[in-house]
Design an enzyme around this catalytic site. Structure first.
Site, PDB file in Angstrom:
ATOM      1  N   HIS A 228       0.865  -1.173   0.000  1.00 22.28           N
ATOM      2  CA  HIS A 228       0.000   0.000   0.000  1.00 22.28           C
ATOM      3  C   HIS A 228       0.906   1.228   0.000  1.00 22.28           C
ATOM      4  CE1 HIS A 228      -3.877   2.015   1.725  1.00 22.28           C
ATOM      5  NE2 HIS A 228      -3.141   2.893   1.051  1.00 22.28           N
TER       6      HIS A 228
ATOM      7  N   GLU B 277      -2.518  -1.712  -3.232  1.00 19.30           N
ATOM      8  CA  GLU B 277      -3.629  -1.017  -2.589  1.00 19.30           C
ATOM      9  C   GLU B 277      -3.393   0.490  -2.615  1.00 19.30           C
ATOM     10  OE1 GLU B 277      -4.662  -4.280   0.914  1.00 19.30           O
ATOM     11  OE2 GLU B 277      -3.712  -2.377   1.441  1.00 19.30           O
TER      12      GLU B 277
ATOM     13  N   HIS C 107      -7.168  -6.680   7.566  1.00 23.90           N
ATOM     14  CA  HIS C 107      -6.939  -5.662   8.579  1.00 23.90           C
ATOM     15  C   HIS C 107      -7.068  -6.286   9.962  1.00 23.90           C
ATOM     16  CE1 HIS C 107      -6.082  -1.324   8.890  1.00 23.90           C
ATOM     17  NE2 HIS C 107      -6.471  -1.501  10.147  1.00 23.90           N
TER      18      HIS C 107
END
Length: 255
Positions: A49, A80, A201
């Site tokens: 990310h 991401e 997550h």
């Protein structure tokens, strides 16, 4: 060992490896070496990310990881980010297997909520179409709200990534079952709408098996913070194997 459900893929998020590296100017620990060791141990994918401020994963890391993954056919590179920030340039130039759209602000500490419909539909639709025209699968980071899944499919998404922090926070409390039911319902709605289901997550070795067992059609879990914390003690290879055992146990418990 065989089981009646497709295997859930493990994609290792390497942001925290880069965060440690960035505290010095020595190039260690190496993000690409971490990826190589995880892939050698059997991880099905690598996730990054890259944020606009370069606080952990940097543009050069993304380029180097894309080159590494090209030598691993059958493994996936998942990039991401917010498609209105720096994500789309990576997608256009590198064409990873998957782009995960996350509605983060530029300075946001970590991802903490999903897209909302109909509010986000019009800005997402052309960006999703652009990815798909490049042959890149699109996953939308979403809260576990069953009623939102059909709308995610309507804007062109291929998958959703269910934001799992509320489940992780409820682990081992009286709210655990309530949260699992929410995620199971959201996943079922996504599948019914024609979407694939990812999750990520704060998943870890304690809560992962129960999540896999309960949530239908789980194609992929993306795990970073807990994975890297475990790897500091166990090593990359052993940690990949430990998380895959959790996935296997969840699939067996689902049977």
């Amino acid at each position: 060992m065989t089981h009646p459900h497709p295997r859930t893929a493990l994609s290792v998020n390497l942001n925290k490896v880069a965060l440690v590296r960035n505290t010095r100017h020595l190039g260690i620990p190496s993000v690409t070496r971490a990826a190589q060791l995880c892939l050698q141990a059997g991880a099905q994918g690598i996730t990054v990310h890259p944020r606009p401020d370069g606080r952990h994963i940097r543009a050069q890391d993304v380029q180097e990881l894309a080159a590494l993954l090209r030598a691993w056919p059958g493994r996936e590179f998942n990039i991401e980010g917010n498609p209105t920030h720096n994500l789309m340039e990576f997608i256009r130039t590198l064409r990873p297997q998957q782009a995960t759209f996350v509605p983060d602000d530029e300075g946001q500490f970590t991802s903490d909520h999903g897209w909302s419909f109909p509010q986000d539909a019009e800005r997402l639709r052309p960006l999703i179409a652009q990815c798909r025209s490049l042959g890149v699968r699109v996953s939308l980071f979403m809260d576990p709200i069953a009623e939102q899944m059909a709308a995610a499919h309507a804007v062109g998404a291929d998958r959703v990534e269910l934001y799992t922090e509320p489940y992780a926070a409820a682990w081992a409390t009286e709210q655990q079952e309530v949260q699992l039911a929410r995620y199971a319902s959201a996943a079922q709605a996504a599948l019914a709408a024609g979407l694939g289901v990812n999750a990520g997550h704060d998943l870890n070795q304690h809560n992962l098996a129960a999540f896999v067992a309960r949530v239908p059609g789980l194609a992929e879990v993306s795990i970073g913070h807990a994975f890297v914390a475990d790897a500091l003690e166990q090593g990359y290879a052993a940690t990949v194997q430990a998380y895959q055992r959790c996935i296997e146990q969840g699939l067996l418990d689902r049977s």
